[in-house]
Design an enzyme around this catalytic site. Structure first.
Site, PDB file in Angstrom:
ATOM      1  N   TYR A 142       2.512   1.498  -0.666  1.00  0.00           N
ATOM      2  CA  TYR A 142       2.778   0.165  -1.111  1.00  0.00           C
ATOM      3  C   TYR A 142       2.017  -0.010  -2.455  1.00  0.00           C
ATOM      4  CZ  TYR A 142       3.140  -5.009  -0.972  1.00  0.00           C
ATOM      5  OH  TYR A 142       3.437  -6.376  -1.232  1.00  0.00           O
ATOM      6  N   LYS A 147       6.977   1.502  -1.457  1.00  0.00           N
ATOM      7  CA  LYS A 147       7.547   0.120  -1.604  1.00  0.00           C
ATOM      8  C   LYS A 147       6.850  -0.488  -3.028  1.00  0.00           C
ATOM      9  CE  LYS A 147       7.022  -4.963   0.125  1.00  0.00           C
ATOM     10  NZ  LYS A 147       6.687  -5.484  -1.072  1.00  0.00           N
TER      11      LYS A 147
END
Length: 309
Positions: free
Chosen positions: A140, A166
């Site tokens: 992330y 992400k």
């Protein structure tokens, strides 16, 4: 046991909000209800206990409970990715293993936070956490928790089981670079709601974000327009979404998102302090009036919650 593979994550994936009562108590019934509501609206998956889900505002046990409740409500209908990032590898591993036991299909994590960890320590963190379950890991990248540059992501991509990122950053040329240099098999999920069109144009495999809690249909139409090469239509939809995003960001953003969900029939409760809330009926009525005035001053017909107020 996971039902879906990492390649099954695509389309519009809300970073699900977590419902709390005004006193800060986790409300499991509301969390279950808002999950069911978004399923009925055709979302393609869920991302749990991340920034939007106020994951860092909860205890490990509360985070585990949210994952259990949502996975039970989803019941294998769409893939579920769980953010398990924490300040220690020890705690993150525990959250990852619980997510797997609850039926999640993938895990995700910000890099270790607070201390200035070295690149090798960050790689070791992701190696250890990824090895702790059989689930695919999605790194992330978000500035709030320490940005992961291209060189670091390229290193992380060599970890067995780490399958994607992400990517919540405006540097979307890096999405194209990842797809070219790391490889098309490395999954990239665009995390900037206001740049969804750009993310998809550079090769993102799906969208994960906050505003998909309130306008998932708009983003589903945008995704379809991009897939069909209808760029003018996609841009018009992105412009509508951005009007809503930028207006909402001028309010108490996460609390406003939760109130909008309530207006759509899926009460998402309140945010935990120190976030602000619309605590009284008068405050909520003023928020609704503000959204009405905003709607009337913009070309936003066809947006469900705005039409409904």
């Amino acid at each position: 046991m996971a039902k879906f593979s990492i390649n099954d994550f695509h389309g519009v994936i809300p970073a699900l909000v977590t419902a709390f009562d005004l006193d800060g108590t986790l409300n499991e019934d509301l969390t279950r209800g808002l999950t069911a509501s978004l399923l009925s609206r055709g979302v393609d998956g869920f991302y749990l206990t991340g920034s939007t889900g106020e994951g860092f505002m909860m205890s490990p046990d509360e985070r585990m409970r949210v994952v259990q409740v949502v996975c039970d409500e989803v019941a294998g209908r769409v893939p579920v990715m769980v953010h398990v990032g924490a300040i220690s590898t020890y705690q993150t591993v525990a959250l990852a293993q619980q997510a797997e036991a609850a039926g999640a299909d993938a895990i995700s994590s910000v890099p270790p936070i607070y201390w200035p960890f070295t690149p090798d320590q960050i790689v070791n963190y992701y190696t250890d956490v990824t090895a702790s379950t059989s689930l695919p890991m999605v790194a992330y990248n978000i500035t709030l928790a320490g940005a992961l540059g291209f060189d670091m992501l390229a290193r992380l991509a060599t970890i067995e089981g780490l399958k994607g990122v992400k990517y919540t950053a405006p540097t979307h040329f890096e999405i194209g670079r990842m797809k070219r240099e790391i490889g098309p098999q490395f999954r990239v999920f665009s995390g900037a709601d206001e740049m969804a069109m750009s993310g998809l144009a550079f090769g993102a495999d799906g969208l994960i974000g906050s505003f998909y809690n309130i306008i998932p249909e708009l983003y589903a139409d945008l995704t379809k327009a991009m897939a069909e090469g209808r760029l003018d239509d996609a841009k018009a939809l992105q412009d509508k979404a951005n009007d809503i995003i930028f207006f909402t960001l001028q309010q108490y953003p996460m609390s406003a998102v939760k109130r909008v969900m309530a207006w759509q029939g899926a009460d998402a409760g309140y945010c935990r302090k120190p976030f602000d809330n619309y605590e009284t009926p008068e405050q909520e009525a003023a928020l609704k009036d503000a959204f009405r005035a905003f709607r009337d001053s913009h070309d936003l017909s066809g947006i469900g919650f705005l039409d409904g107020i």
